[in-house]
Design a protein around this motif. Structure first.
Motif, PDB file in Angstrom:
ATOM      1  N   CYS A  94     -10.510   1.214   0.334  1.00 55.55           N
ATOM      2  CA  CYS A  94     -10.797   1.928   1.589  1.00 55.55           C
ATOM      3  C   CYS A  94     -12.277   1.822   1.931  1.00 55.55           C
ATOM      4  CB  CYS A  94     -10.358   3.385   1.448  1.00 55.55           C
ATOM      5  SG  CYS A  94     -10.680   4.408   2.892  1.00 55.55           S
ATOM      6  N   LEU A 146      -7.365   2.395  -4.764  1.00 55.18           N
ATOM      7  CA  LEU A 146      -7.132   2.398  -3.321  1.00 55.18           C
ATOM      8  C   LEU A 146      -8.324   2.992  -2.573  1.00 55.18           C
ATOM      9  CD1 LEU A 146      -3.379   3.476  -3.312  1.00 55.18           C
ATOM     10  CD2 LEU A 146      -4.303   1.181  -2.922  1.00 55.18           C
ATOM     11  N   ARG A 147      -8.971   3.982  -3.158  1.00 58.21           N
ATOM     12  CA  ARG A 147     -10.178   4.532  -2.537  1.00 58.21           C
ATOM     13  C   ARG A 147     -11.268   3.464  -2.452  1.00 58.21           C
ATOM     14  NH1 ARG A 147      -8.535   9.142  -5.627  1.00 58.21           N
ATOM     15  NH2 ARG A 147      -8.147  10.958  -4.268  1.00 58.21           N
ATOM     16  N   PHE A 152       0.607   3.913  -3.037  1.00 60.30           N
ATOM     17  CA  PHE A 152       0.009   5.232  -2.817  1.00 60.30           C
ATOM     18  C   PHE A 152       0.817   6.330  -3.505  1.00 60.30           C
ATOM     19  CE2 PHE A 152      -0.573   9.180  -0.413  1.00 60.30           C
ATOM     20  CZ  PHE A 152      -1.953   9.317  -0.509  1.00 60.30           C
ATOM     21  N   HIS A 185      -4.802   5.701  -7.174  1.00 57.14           N
ATOM     22  CA  HIS A 185      -5.641   6.180  -6.077  1.00 57.14           C
ATOM     23  C   HIS A 185      -7.109   5.764  -6.207  1.00 57.14           C
ATOM     24  CE1 HIS A 185      -2.833   9.476  -4.266  1.00 57.14           C
ATOM     25  NE2 HIS A 185      -2.250   8.289  -4.369  1.00 57.14           N
ATOM     26  N   GLU A 220      -5.289   7.973   4.198  1.00 53.09           N
ATOM     27  CA  GLU A 220      -4.916   9.194   3.474  1.00 53.09           C
ATOM     28  C   GLU A 220      -6.096   9.882   2.797  1.00 53.09           C
ATOM     29  OE1 GLU A 220      -1.194   7.318   4.420  1.00 53.09           O
ATOM     30  OE2 GLU A 220      -3.095   6.552   3.631  1.00 53.09           O
ATOM     31  N   ILE A 226      -5.090   2.486   5.450  1.00 48.23           N
ATOM     32  CA  ILE A 226      -5.563   3.414   4.411  1.00 48.23           C
ATOM     33  C   ILE A 226      -6.367   4.543   5.058  1.00 48.23           C
ATOM     34  CG2 ILE A 226      -6.788   3.613   2.214  1.00 48.23           C
ATOM     35  CD1 ILE A 226      -6.409   0.646   1.783  1.00 48.23           C
ATOM     36  N   THR A 254      -6.947  -0.242   9.711  1.00 48.58           N
ATOM     37  CA  THR A 254      -6.433  -0.238   8.359  1.00 48.58           C
ATOM     38  C   THR A 254      -5.268   0.742   8.255  1.00 48.58           C
ATOM     39  OG1 THR A 254      -7.000   0.290   6.052  1.00 48.58           O
ATOM     40  CG2 THR A 254      -8.177   1.498   7.751  1.00 48.58           C
ATOM     41  N   CYS A 289      -2.460  -5.473  -0.070  1.00 44.01           N
ATOM     42  CA  CYS A 289      -2.835  -4.854  -1.341  1.00 44.01           C
ATOM     43  C   CYS A 289      -1.827  -5.313  -2.390  1.00 44.01           C
ATOM     44  CB  CYS A 289      -2.831  -3.331  -1.230  1.00 44.01           C
ATOM     45  SG  CYS A 289      -3.993  -2.664  -0.018  1.00 44.01           S
ATOM     46  N   TYR A 299       0.813  -1.217   0.000  1.00 44.29           N
ATOM     47  CA  TYR A 299       0.000   0.000   0.000  1.00 44.29           C
ATOM     48  C   TYR A 299       0.847   1.269   0.000  1.00 44.29           C
ATOM     49  CZ  TYR A 299      -2.781   3.897   1.582  1.00 44.29           C
ATOM     50  OH  TYR A 299      -3.338   5.136   1.686  1.00 44.29           O
TER      51      TYR A 299
END
Length: 215
Positions: free
Chosen positions: A105, A101-102, A92, A98, A150, A148, A146, A121, A88
């Motif tokens: 999340c 990754l969102r 990132f 992104h 950001e 995640i 988590t 990930c 991850y």
């Protein structure tokens, strides 16, 4: 598979017509009892795949329940041949990743994942990110942990909200619902409703909702 907290086996699959492949087998018999989680983490591995499929998000590698496996009942997940130096925190750094990754999340918020480490990930050769190791999910109590964070406070994109709204309105499909107890099903529905009521990515005001180790 070394460094796993529970028995995790890399296995070779042999199809009826001669095809082969690899998978990750997590037998129920190899799970360590946890004081804060119900027995049967392998069922939650399957439930995570079913949730990903219900949302229309290709996040979790195909995962099935096998009751007649060599070491007894367990989950069987398609092995991802990934860039294992990536995780991850390196992913990132690439803003093109992104959106994926969102989505992970938000998935973890809905699934109530308590153990999203950076190494869970996986980036494959097609630059698709897979979310693996989802056994510590779907607890009836809110336990999100988590790496995640950001995106915390950002609005959730409309296309993701539409998928959550469909899940909320239609309810969990039978393939998912049968893997959870009634309280866990209610908690999943409540989390989906909360996302729709306040459509922002989660924020951790305590700074403590991190798994360990981070990767």
């Amino acid at each position: 598979m070394p460094w796993s907290s529970n028995v995790t086996l890399l296995v070779r699959l042999h199809g009826a017509e001669g095809g082969t492949g690899r998978a990750i087998y997590k037998p129920h018999a190899g799970e360590r009892p946890l004081w804060d989680f119900p027995d049967g983490l392998y069922l939650r591995e399957v439930a995570a795949f079913e949730l990903s499929r219900a949302l229309g998000w290709d996040l979790v590698p195909a995962t099935v329940l096998r009751r007649d496996a060599p070491h007894g009942p367990g989950s069987l997940q398609r092995f991802v041949d990934a860039e294992f130096d990536e995780h991850y925190f390196t992913l990132f750094e690439d803003e093109e990743l992104h959106p994926q990754l969102r989505r992970i999340c938000l998935f973890d918020l809905l699934a109530n994942n308590t153990d999203r480490k950076g190494g869970h990930c996986l980036l494959d050769a097609d630059r698709h990110i897979w979310a693996i190791d989802n056994g510590l999910s779907f607890h009836r109590e809110f336990k999100l942990r988590t790496v995640i964070w950001e995106f915390g406070g950002e609005p959730i994109p409309d296309e993701l909200l539409e998928d959550v709204r469909r899940l909320h309105d239609d309810g969990a499909p039978p393939e998912l619902a049968l893997l959870l107890d009634p309280f866990e099903r209610d908690a999943l529905a409540a989390r989906a409703a909360a996302v729709l009521a306040e459509p922002c990515f989660p924020v951790d005001p305590t700074g403590r909702r991190y798994p360990w180790p981070l990767v």
